[in-house]
Scaffold this motif. Structure first.
Motif, PDB file in Angstrom:
ATOM      1  N   LEU A 297      18.721  17.555  25.501  1.00  0.00           N
ATOM      2  CA  LEU A 297      17.873  18.674  25.921  1.00  0.00           C
ATOM      3  C   LEU A 297      18.591  19.983  25.660  1.00  0.00           C
ATOM      4  O   LEU A 297      19.805  20.082  25.880  1.00  0.00           O
ATOM      5  CB  LEU A 297      17.555  18.579  27.414  1.00  0.00           C
TER       6      LEU A 297
ATOM      7  N   VAL B  17      15.785  12.297  20.685  1.00  0.00           N
ATOM      8  CA  VAL B  17      15.846  11.096  21.520  1.00  0.00           C
ATOM      9  C   VAL B  17      16.332   9.965  20.625  1.00  0.00           C
ATOM     10  O   VAL B  17      15.826   9.774  19.525  1.00  0.00           O
ATOM     11  CB  VAL B  17      14.467  10.725  22.119  1.00  0.00           C
TER      12      VAL B  17
ATOM     13  N   THR C 126      22.121  12.330  34.135  1.00  0.00           N
ATOM     14  CA  THR C 126      22.215  13.555  33.351  1.00  0.00           C
ATOM     15  C   THR C 126      23.643  14.075  33.296  1.00  0.00           C
ATOM     16  O   THR C 126      24.328  14.126  34.319  1.00  0.00           O
ATOM     17  CB  THR C 126      21.294  14.640  33.949  1.00  0.00           C
TER      18      THR C 126
ATOM     19  N   ALA D 140      18.595  11.176  25.447  1.00  0.00           N
ATOM     20  CA  ALA D 140      17.836  12.375  25.093  1.00  0.00           C
ATOM     21  C   ALA D 140      18.760  13.583  25.141  1.00  0.00           C
ATOM     22  O   ALA D 140      19.571  13.715  26.066  1.00  0.00           O
ATOM     23  CB  ALA D 140      16.669  12.569  26.048  1.00  0.00           C
TER      24      ALA D 140
ATOM     25  N   ILE E 104      10.377  13.860  32.470  1.00  0.00           N
ATOM     26  CA  ILE E 104      10.959  12.613  31.954  1.00  0.00           C
ATOM     27  C   ILE E 104      10.863  11.504  32.998  1.00  0.00           C
ATOM     28  O   ILE E 104      10.452  10.393  32.688  1.00  0.00           O
ATOM     29  CB  ILE E 104      12.423  12.820  31.507  1.00  0.00           C
TER      30      ILE E 104
ATOM     31  N   VAL F 226      13.177  19.046  24.747  1.00  0.00           N
ATOM     32  CA  VAL F 226      13.870  17.849  24.270  1.00  0.00           C
ATOM     33  C   VAL F 226      14.019  17.978  22.764  1.00  0.00           C
ATOM     34  O   VAL F 226      13.027  18.061  22.044  1.00  0.00           O
ATOM     35  CB  VAL F 226      13.094  16.561  24.635  1.00  0.00           C
ATOM     36  N   SER F 227      15.257  18.033  22.286  1.00  0.00           N
ATOM     37  CA  SER F 227      15.469  18.221  20.850  1.00  0.00           C
ATOM     38  C   SER F 227      15.576  16.907  20.094  1.00  0.00           C
ATOM     39  O   SER F 227      15.188  16.829  18.934  1.00  0.00           O
ATOM     40  CB  SER F 227      16.698  19.089  20.580  1.00  0.00           C
TER      41      SER F 227
ATOM     42  N   ILE G  67      13.651  17.140  33.641  1.00  0.00           N
ATOM     43  CA  ILE G  67      14.213  15.798  33.878  1.00  0.00           C
ATOM     44  C   ILE G  67      13.461  15.062  34.988  1.00  0.00           C
ATOM     45  O   ILE G  67      12.800  14.064  34.708  1.00  0.00           O
ATOM     46  CB  ILE G  67      15.730  15.864  34.089  1.00  0.00           C
TER      47      ILE G  67
ATOM     48  N   THR H 264      17.407   7.686  35.235  1.00  0.00           N
ATOM     49  CA  THR H 264      18.080   8.641  34.360  1.00  0.00           C
ATOM     50  C   THR H 264      19.414   9.054  34.966  1.00  0.00           C
ATOM     51  O   THR H 264      19.574   9.064  36.184  1.00  0.00           O
ATOM     52  CB  THR H 264      17.239   9.921  34.131  1.00  0.00           C
TER      53      THR H 264
ATOM     54  N   ILE I 288       8.999  11.109  25.541  1.00  0.00           N
ATOM     55  CA  ILE I 288      10.104  12.004  25.901  1.00  0.00           C
ATOM     56  C   ILE I 288      10.340  13.030  24.802  1.00  0.00           C
ATOM     57  O   ILE I 288      10.515  14.219  25.063  1.00  0.00           O
ATOM     58  CB  ILE I 288      11.387  11.197  26.201  1.00  0.00           C
ATOM     59  N   ALA I 289      10.316  12.590  23.549  1.00  0.00           N
ATOM     60  CA  ALA I 289      10.546  13.495  22.410  1.00  0.00           C
ATOM     61  C   ALA I 289       9.493  14.589  22.328  1.00  0.00           C
ATOM     62  O   ALA I 289       9.758  15.677  21.817  1.00  0.00           O
ATOM     63  CB  ALA I 289      10.585  12.694  21.111  1.00  0.00           C
TER      64      ALA I 289
END
Length: 94
Positions: A44, A31, A71, A42, A60, A28-29, A56, A69, A22-23
């Protein structure tokens, strides 16, 4: 810039690998693995809602180990630095 917080349920035996995958996704900044109701969080930062839709569910959600997930889209950011600067009137404290 749109910031989204994605709460991720992951397969327990693959959390580190899932988190790293994911990272590695563009947008994605950060995780975080965490205790509690979710396994990973995560952060984003993307330029459009369309990009959120690509990242997403499109990326992801397809990573092995991702079970579910949820969000949350951020409206505004607050921090102690923001609060301090709001009260700064430019007078030195000397």
């Amino acid at each position: 810039m749109i910031t989204a917080i994605v709460l991720i349920h992951a397969a327990t035996d693959s959390i580190p690998e899932t988190a790293q995958a994911i990272a590695d996704i563009d947008g994605v900044s950060e995780v975080y693995s965490c205790a509690g109701d979710v396994d990973l969080v995560a952060i984003l930062r993307v330029s459009s809602h369309e990009r959120l839709a690509e990242v997403i569910p499109g990326q992801i959600g397809k990573i092995p180990g991702v079970v579910d997930t949820v969000t949350h889209i951020a409206f505004r950011s607050y921090s102690s630095a923001d609060t301090e600067s709001a009260f700064d009137i430019g007078i030195d404290g000397d």
